[in-house]
Design an enzyme around this catalytic site. Structure first.
Site, PDB file in Angstrom:
ATOM      1  CB  CYS A  92      54.709 -45.360 -20.898  1.00  0.00           C
ATOM      2  SG  CYS A  92      55.647 -45.291 -22.433  1.00  0.00           S
ATOM      3  CB  CYS A  93      51.125 -49.199 -21.288  1.00  0.00           C
ATOM      4  SG  CYS A  93      52.621 -50.204 -21.330  1.00  0.00           S
ATOM      5  CB  CYS A 116      57.998 -50.828 -26.461  1.00  0.00           C
ATOM      6  SG  CYS A 116      56.383 -50.219 -26.998  1.00  0.00           S
ATOM      7  CB  CYS A 153      59.168 -52.343 -22.069  1.00  0.00           C
ATOM      8  SG  CYS A 153      59.137 -50.576 -21.699  1.00  0.00           S
ATOM      9  CB  CYS A 163      50.204 -52.955 -22.456  1.00  0.00           C
ATOM     10  SG  CYS A 163      48.883 -53.606 -23.478  1.00  0.00           S
TER      11      CYS A 163
END
Length: 237
Positions: A114-115, A198, A201, A225
């Site tokens: 995702c990162c 985010c 998170c 990240c």
């Protein structure tokens, strides 16, 4: 000797230098780097307290210094509002984001991926499109367990220098600087957050570790990240 080539014991300097000395050292690092790299020096502004301090320092060195912001579809509304305010004031800050399709709640199942998609890839694009030779960050070695071994000047990718001018600052010194120079910050700090990311998170915690609230409950808890740990000059997607 140029600060860009210093071999100082950074862990010792965290305690040895006072606030004024740290501010002057940070400005000198940026000044020397800008003299060397000119417009190919660019500030990476995460919109966090540390980045806002570095952005202000850079602007005190030279008003022409440019920057970029990476945002994601999961940023809190408060952060988006703050970003719009900052960009309105500084149009030389270019905003990057990824619109790539990803599975729902990928941040829970594969947080690293995702990162990579939402943060690392846009940084690569920014570095490529802005012709960056030296990027400036708000990293600090006192932030948490994953940030103790960085240097003020690094070359993790050949031909790409990373400058960490406030690396030896403490958290309270960042706030001291922001208050002294009246630098605006994200309103989420007033709610108790210490490190911003985010929305899914990022949590408020009582942990001493400044970054403990990041990625709680995942394999990345309190981690990174990938922007500061992965290559940024390979092929752009």
């Amino acid at each position: 000797m140029s600060l860009l080539q210093n071999k100082d014991d950074l862990k010792a300097l965290v305690e040895a230098l006072n606030f004024k000395e740290k501010v002057e050292r940070s400005k000198e690092l940026i000044r020397e780097a800008y003299q060397k790299y000119g417009d190919s020096l660019v500030v990476a502004n995460s919109l966090g307290k540390d980045s806002m301090a570095v952005w202000d320092l850079a602007k005190r060195v030279n008003l022409k210094i440019r920057g970029f912001i990476v945002t994601t579809r999961y940023k809190p509304t408060e952060t988006i509002k703050f970003m719009n305010e900052v960009v309105a004031r500084y149009p030389e800050l270019k905003v990057y984001k990824s619109d790539e399709k990803i599975p729902d709640k990928l941040y829970e199942t594969e947080p690293d991926r995702c990162c990579d998609v939402l943060k690392v890839e846009p940084v690569k694009r920014a570095i490529e499109e802005m012709h960056v030779q030296c990027w400036v960050t708000g990293l600090r070695c006192t932030e948490g367990r994953t940030r103790t071994d960085f240097k003020e000047v690094e070359e993790r990718d050949k031909g790409l220098i990373k400058l960490n001018p406030i690396l030896i600052w403490k958290e309270r010194e960042v706030w001291q600087y922001l208050a002294l120079y009246q630098v605006p910050v994200n309103q989420l700090y007033a709610e108790g957050y210490r490190s911003l990311g985010c929305a899914p998170c990022t949590k408020i915690t009582n942990d001493d570790n400044e970054r403990a609230g990041r990625w709680i409950g995942t394999s990345k808890c309190g981690g990174e990240c990938g922007i500061h740990t992965r290559p940024l000059k390979k092929a752009i997607k």
